[in-house]
Every structure is written in C-alpha cells, then in structure tokens.
Design a protein around this motif. Structure first.
Motif, mmCIF file in Angstrom:
data_model
loop_
_atom_site.group_PDB
_atom_site.id
_atom_site.type_symbol
_atom_site.label_atom_id
_atom_site.label_comp_id
_atom_site.label_asym_id
_atom_site.label_seq_id
_atom_site.Cartn_x
_atom_site.Cartn_y
_atom_site.Cartn_z
ATOM 1 N N ARG A 1 -8.618 5.975 4.173
ATOM 2 C CA ARG A 1 -8.731 4.538 4.512
ATOM 3 C C ARG A 1 -9.253 3.695 3.365
ATOM 4 N NH1 ARG A 1 -10.479 4.915 10.806
ATOM 5 N NH2 ARG A 1 -8.598 6.008 11.467
ATOM 6 N N TRP A 2 -9.571 4.326 2.236
ATOM 7 C CA TRP A 2 -9.898 3.534 1.046
ATOM 8 C C TRP A 2 -8.757 2.563 0.745
ATOM 9 C CZ3 TRP A 2 -6.329 3.759 -2.837
ATOM 10 C CH2 TRP A 2 -5.457 4.854 -2.824
ATOM 11 N N SER A 3 -7.527 2.989 1.059
ATOM 12 C CA SER A 3 -6.353 2.159 0.740
ATOM 13 C C SER A 3 -6.130 1.066 1.778
ATOM 14 C CB SER A 3 -5.112 3.035 0.623
ATOM 15 O OG SER A 3 -4.800 3.611 1.877
ATOM 16 N N GLN A 4 -7.004 1.034 2.791
ATOM 17 C CA GLN A 4 -6.874 0.018 3.829
ATOM 18 C C GLN A 4 -7.753 -1.193 3.522
ATOM 19 O OE1 GLN A 4 -8.472 0.527 7.903
ATOM 20 N NE2 GLN A 4 -6.439 1.336 8.360
ATOM 21 N N ASP A 5 -8.499 -1.104 2.433
ATOM 22 C CA ASP A 5 -9.465 -2.170 2.131
ATOM 23 C C ASP A 5 -8.762 -3.528 2.039
ATOM 24 O OD1 ASP A 5 -12.009 -3.236 1.423
ATOM 25 O OD2 ASP A 5 -11.233 -3.450 -0.623
ATOM 26 N N GLY A 6 -9.156 -4.467 2.859
ATOM 27 C CA GLY A 6 -8.582 -5.822 2.823
ATOM 28 C C GLY A 6 -7.430 -6.023 3.794
ATOM 29 N N VAL A 7 -6.956 -4.934 4.402
ATOM 30 C CA VAL A 7 -5.801 -5.067 5.304
ATOM 31 C C VAL A 7 -6.150 -5.940 6.517
ATOM 32 C CG1 VAL A 7 -4.298 -3.746 6.879
ATOM 33 C CG2 VAL A 7 -4.583 -3.007 4.514
ATOM 34 N N GLU A 8 -7.444 -6.011 6.845
ATOM 35 C CA GLU A 8 -7.824 -6.852 7.988
ATOM 36 C C GLU A 8 -7.548 -8.332 7.713
ATOM 37 O OE1 GLU A 8 -9.952 -5.456 5.954
ATOM 38 O OE2 GLU A 8 -11.544 -6.864 5.435
ATOM 39 N N VAL B 1 0.894 -1.172 0.000
ATOM 40 C CA VAL B 1 0.000 0.000 0.000
ATOM 41 C C VAL B 1 0.928 1.216 0.000
ATOM 42 C CG1 VAL B 1 -1.771 1.269 1.262
ATOM 43 C CG2 VAL B 1 -1.803 -1.235 1.252
ATOM 44 N N GLY B 2 1.078 1.823 -1.172
ATOM 45 C CA GLY B 2 2.003 2.952 -1.302
ATOM 46 C C GLY B 2 3.373 2.486 -1.749
ATOM 47 N N THR B 3 3.471 2.110 -3.031
ATOM 48 C CA THR B 3 4.771 1.618 -3.505
ATOM 49 C C THR B 3 5.794 2.752 -3.524
ATOM 50 O OG1 THR B 3 4.131 1.996 -5.808
ATOM 51 C CG2 THR B 3 3.773 -0.224 -4.927
ATOM 52 N N THR B 4 7.047 2.360 -3.442
ATOM 53 C CA THR B 4 8.118 3.342 -3.290
ATOM 54 C C THR B 4 8.214 4.259 -4.501
ATOM 55 O OG1 THR B 4 9.220 1.602 -2.095
ATOM 56 C CG2 THR B 4 10.540 3.544 -2.646
ATOM 57 N N SER B 5 8.132 3.697 -5.685
ATOM 58 C CA SER B 5 8.305 4.525 -6.877
ATOM 59 C C SER B 5 7.089 5.376 -7.175
ATOM 60 C CB SER B 5 8.609 3.643 -8.092
ATOM 61 O OG SER B 5 9.946 3.216 -8.043
ATOM 62 N N PHE B 6 5.870 4.815 -6.992
ATOM 63 C CA PHE B 6 4.671 5.488 -7.516
ATOM 64 C C PHE B 6 3.552 5.673 -6.493
ATOM 65 C CE2 PHE B 6 6.613 2.713 -10.774
ATOM 66 C CZ PHE B 6 7.181 3.715 -11.544
ATOM 67 N N ALA B 7 3.746 5.144 -5.278
ATOM 68 C CA ALA B 7 2.689 5.192 -4.248
ATOM 69 C C ALA B 7 1.420 4.464 -4.687
ATOM 70 C CB ALA B 7 2.372 6.638 -3.836
ATOM 71 N N SER B 8 1.549 3.523 -5.595
ATOM 72 C CA SER B 8 0.377 2.758 -6.029
ATOM 73 C C SER B 8 -0.030 1.764 -4.930
ATOM 74 C CB SER B 8 0.667 2.023 -7.337
ATOM 75 O OG SER B 8 1.832 1.240 -7.211
ATOM 76 N N VAL B 9 -1.267 1.269 -5.054
ATOM 77 C CA VAL B 9 -1.850 0.435 -3.995
ATOM 78 C C VAL B 9 -2.288 -0.899 -4.594
ATOM 79 C CG1 VAL B 9 -3.728 0.292 -2.302
ATOM 80 C CG2 VAL B 9 -2.600 2.483 -2.736
ATOM 81 N N ASP B 10 -1.686 -1.966 -4.133
ATOM 82 C CA ASP B 10 -2.068 -3.297 -4.623
ATOM 83 C C ASP B 10 -3.478 -3.657 -4.154
ATOM 84 O OD1 ASP B 10 0.307 -3.790 -5.968
ATOM 85 O OD2 ASP B 10 1.276 -4.721 -4.236
ATOM 86 N N PRO B 11 -4.161 -4.546 -4.891
ATOM 87 C CA PRO B 11 -5.511 -4.971 -4.464
ATOM 88 C C PRO B 11 -5.419 -5.929 -3.280
ATOM 89 C CG PRO B 11 -4.868 -6.080 -6.498
ATOM 90 C CD PRO B 11 -3.738 -5.170 -6.143
ATOM 91 N N VAL B 12 -5.334 -5.352 -2.089
ATOM 92 C CA VAL B 12 -5.030 -6.140 -0.893
ATOM 93 C C VAL B 12 -6.114 -7.180 -0.626
ATOM 94 C CG1 VAL B 12 -4.519 -6.017 1.568
ATOM 95 C CG2 VAL B 12 -3.764 -4.181 0.055
ATOM 96 N N ARG B 13 -7.386 -6.765 -0.784
ATOM 97 C CA ARG B 13 -8.461 -7.703 -0.463
ATOM 98 C C ARG B 13 -8.390 -8.946 -1.358
ATOM 99 N NH1 ARG B 13 -12.370 -7.800 2.624
ATOM 100 N NH2 ARG B 13 -12.276 -5.597 3.121
ATOM 101 N N GLU B 14 -8.283 -8.712 -2.656
ATOM 102 C CA GLU B 14 -8.230 -9.864 -3.571
ATOM 103 C C GLU B 14 -7.016 -10.741 -3.274
ATOM 104 O OE1 GLU B 14 -8.944 -7.077 -6.973
ATOM 105 O OE2 GLU B 14 -9.187 -9.014 -8.004
ATOM 106 N N LEU B 15 -5.891 -10.079 -3.001
ATOM 107 C CA LEU B 15 -4.678 -10.849 -2.696
ATOM 108 C C LEU B 15 -4.838 -11.628 -1.408
ATOM 109 C CD1 LEU B 15 -2.015 -8.239 -3.802
ATOM 110 C CD2 LEU B 15 -2.339 -10.523 -4.763
ATOM 111 N N GLY B 16 -5.490 -10.995 -0.417
ATOM 112 C CA GLY B 16 -5.703 -11.664 0.857
ATOM 113 C C GLY B 16 -6.593 -12.891 0.700
ATOM 114 N N GLU B 17 -7.643 -12.732 -0.102
ATOM 115 C CA GLU B 17 -8.564 -13.869 -0.302
ATOM 116 C C GLU B 17 -7.867 -14.998 -1.048
ATOM 117 O OE1 GLU B 17 -11.770 -11.776 -2.126
ATOM 118 O OE2 GLU B 17 -12.592 -11.094 -0.188
#
Ligand SMILES: Cc1ncc(COP(=O)(O)O)c(C=O)c1O
Length: 438
Positions: free
Chosen positions: A249-256, A207-223
């Motif tokens: 907190r939109w970027s927190q989706d799936g972090v749980e 969540v917040g990549t070093t080069s671009f601050a992009s956000v991976d799809p955490v929820r899908e990856l978590g599932e």
C-alpha cells in the motif's frame, strides 16, 4: 442440441484444456492467415452438432491460440481466469441479464454495488466511494475523462510519457488535447514548476505503468490538481489489486485524493476478461455527465441504475464472476497468490542482477521485471524472437530511452518457481546461441 450432454462435454473440454495447457506452446505457432485459410468462407446452411464445434475447437482453433492460461505466459501483463470465474461466466451467460435499469436486473445491479464495495474494502480504499464495473480500463478511463470535462468545462488532459495508450486514445476520441509530461529517473511523472495544470480538465496518474510498473507521485499530483481545479484520475489497472497486501500500500499514497480510480480484476485478481472497476469520490458529478434516461426507461427506482454512471446502457452480469472469485478464494488466498507472484519477480530480478551478462533496466516493482541482455538492440530483439518461437514461454518488450528492453510479467495463478527458473534457463540458452555461427 442436448444442452445437458453437450454442456458436460464443454465443461470436460474446459477441464482438459486447463490440465494440459502447460504442455501447449505459449505463443501461437502460426502465421497470419493460417486459420482463415482453414475456415469455411460461407456460413453453414443447416445446423450442425455441438460436438462438431468442439471437434473444430481442437483441430482449428486450438493451434491458433496464444495460451494466456499457460503458467509460462509472461508477456504484457499476465492474467488468470480462475475456475470459479469461469463457471460464473457460464452462469452469467445462462441468465443473460441485461441490466439497463435496476428493474431489468435488481440482482445484477445490487450484487455489482456490493461486490465492488467488497473490493474497495479489500484494497483499503476510502469509504463512501461509488464503484461500478466497466468492461476494460480503456472504457473506465474514457468515462473518467468524460466526467472530468463535463465538470471542469476544460479540454486538456495531462499524463506522464509512460501513461497507457488508452489515455491517448480517450483524449483523441474526445477531441481533447493531451499534454505528456516527462518522467524522472525512476520513471515517475515529473512534478515541478514546469507542470502546467491551470487549463487542465484532468491529470491522469498511473500506479503501475504498463512498460515499467513505475508509480507516479499521486499525492503531489492530487494536491496540484486540486489547487488548479483539475480532476485527478488514477490508473491502477494493473497494480491496484496488489493493495490487497498491506505491504504494497506504499503505492496507494495519495489515492484518497482521486476523483476517480480504475483497477482491473481481469488483470491481477483472477477474474476472467472482462472486468474493470471504476470508483469515483464524486458520484453526483459522474451521474450528471452520463445520466440520460429516455421516457421508455423511466422508473421510480432510477437512482439505482448503473447505466447512469458510464457509457453503456446494456450491462453484462460481470459482478457474478467477481463474486465467485472473492468467495471461493477469500482475502487470504488472494494475498498468498499475489505475494508469491511478487516474490517470484524479485527472485528473477536477483538472478538478472547477479549475472554480468544481463542488466536490470528499471526499478523493481510489483510482479514485473524489466531487463536486457548486455548487447545491441538487435541482439535483444532476436533473442526475444527465439525465446517466443520456442513455445516454452512468451514475453514481450518495450523501449526505454530508445533502447530495446525485455519484460517478464508474472500474473498467472499457475506460475510456479519452476516456471520462472525455466524462463531464466531458456533465456540464457537462447542468449548463447547468438554466439554460434549460423
Ligand atoms: C496501466 C494500464 N492502464 C490501462 C490499461 C488498459 O487496460 P484494458 O485492456 O482493460 O483497457 C492497461 C493494459 O495493460 C494498463 O497496463
């Protein structure tokens, strides 16, 4: 030495430095070896005065500093060592707690647990997670991958092509195979049928990549990780502190769904280097991976020893500075500062978008702007060199699809709108000089 008198002089030095840092060049204007040539090659035979050390700090060390506390430090991820954090570091060194087990420093152990839990609450993270402090995100991620391998018995780490190099390094140190997954147009890890997790020990989502601050799809990856029996580690080292602002907190989706999560207060929560928070929703698994208590350290209070949750035995009193920062700023002021950084980044991005000579190259996220001058890679590289040589600001670069791009990262509490305007002025001024004949 006279501790009290020399101490006052040291605090005066620190206060003077913070007052004048904006007038110093941001990037050190020295060549490699310049300082080495001035330092005595042999250690002193007799003790000197502390005043001599302070004198050499001004004469030798200061010119060789890149000033991270400067309001126009926009490189890498800009950071802040706030005044409460600085003073707490002085006190932590004074106390010199070595928190190997609970009884070696009940205060350090219990304050750490409480303060990390305060941050959990401030960021809106799930209850019941176990958190402790490591030095850096590199160590936190290494620890998470050790736990993942221990639990799964597998040897593969999966991450995006834009994951931080600390993931590569941890995998290399552990002798694990690293599988890099390409990113989509928004620079997020691609999650499709091609994603192979059946043999994965861990998936690292950023969540917040070093080069671009992009956000991976955490929820899908978590599932997907859960179905495959893999561990999910979330690297929110930079962007995690933004969750103190509800609208981020939109970027927190799936972090749980995470088995572990790293967030760095030393990046964007005003805490001096070093302070990295590592939470896990599986403390018992973490403990199994790390617990190794030799006889001479065995006590009846073992359960409290944070050295059982990570690589280090001797642990610094890092919670003291985080405690001081949280108490002296409070949620409201921290929110105000981070919101201002995000506003300034959006403002800068608007200027870039409105000017046909410049191009935004990545979706705008958090407090980072990634852009380039319309022109060749060589022109952008030369531009960055001129800008940084001016000493007026310091920025860094990355590459996107092979193209050289510039990064403006806002994260210093002293940075004001005038500083961002000045950065824009300097960039445009130096961009024009390219057209002039040599
Ligand atoms: C996303 C991300 N993860 C990890 C790291 C490594 O942080 P540290 O220097 O605390 O090891 C960085 C550093 O910039 C980062 O940007």
């Amino acid at each position: 030495m006279n501790f009290r008198e020399d101490g006052y002089a040291a605090v005066d030095w620190a206060a003077d430095y913070l007052e004048r840092v904006a007038d110093l060049p941001v990037l050190a204007q020295v060549a490699p070896g310049d300082l080495s040539a001035k330092l005595p090659s042999a250690p002193p035979e007799e003790g000197e005065q502390f005043a001599d050390v302070l004198r050499d700090l001004d004469e030798l060390i200061l010119p060789a500093l890149t000033n991270w506390q400067h309001p126009r430090f926009f490189a890498y991820f800009a950071v802040t060592a706030s005044e409460p954090g600085i003073l707490a570091e002085l006190i932590a060194a004074t106390l010199n707690q070595v928190a190997i087990v609970w009884r070696a420093s009940p205060a350090s152990t219990e304050l750490e647990l409480r303060v990390v839990d305060w941050v959990r609450q401030l960021l809106g993270l799930p209850e019941g997670w176990h958190g402790h402090i490591e030095d850096t995100a590199s160590t936190s991620t290494l620890a998470a991958l050790i736990a993942a391998r221990h639990v799964t018995g597998r040897d593969v780490v999966v991450c995006s092509e834009h994951a931080h190099s600390s993931v590569d390094k941890a995998a290399r140190m552990l002798g694990m195979e690293l599988r890099k997954v390409p990113a989509d147009d928004e620079l997020r890890m691609r999650v499709d049928d091609g994603l192979r997790l059946a043999d994965a020990a861990a998936v690292v989502a950023t969540v917040g990549t070093t080069s671009f601050a992009s956000v991976d799809p955490v929820r899908e990856l978590g599932e997907r990780a859960r179905r495959a029996g893999a561990w999910l580690h979330v690297d929110a080292a930079y962007a995690g502190p933004s969750w103190i602002c509800e609208e981020e907190r939109w970027s927190q989706d799936g972090v749980e769904l995470a088995d572990s999560l790293v967030v760095n207060p030393h990046k964007w929560l005003l805490t001096p280097m070093d302070c990295s928070l590592l939470w896990t929703s599986r403390p018992e698994d973490f403990r199994k991976a790390f617990s190794l208590v030799p006889e001479y350290l065995r006590t009846s209070e073992d359960v409290y020893s944070l050295s059982e949750y990570g690589p280090a035995l001797g642990r610094r009193f890092r919670s003291l500075k985080l405690w001081a920062v949280l108490r002296c700023y409070g949620r409201a002021e921290l929110q105000r500062i981070l919101r201002e950084h995000i506003r300034l980044a959006n403002l800068f991005a608007e200027w870039i978008e409105a000017d046909p000579d410049w191009e935004l190259v990545a979706p705008q996220r958090f407090s980072l702007v990634v852009f380039r001058l319309n022109g060749t890679d060589e022109q952008n590289e030369a531009l960055l060199q001129r800008v940084n040589a001016s000493g007026e600001l310091f920025m860094s670069h990355t590459r996107l699809n092979g193209r050289y791009v510039l990064r403006l990262a806002i994260g210093n509490a002293r940075t004001m709108e005038d500083d961002v305007r000045r950065a824009w002025d300097v960039l445009r001024r130096e961009a024009v000089t390219r057209a002039r004949p040599a």
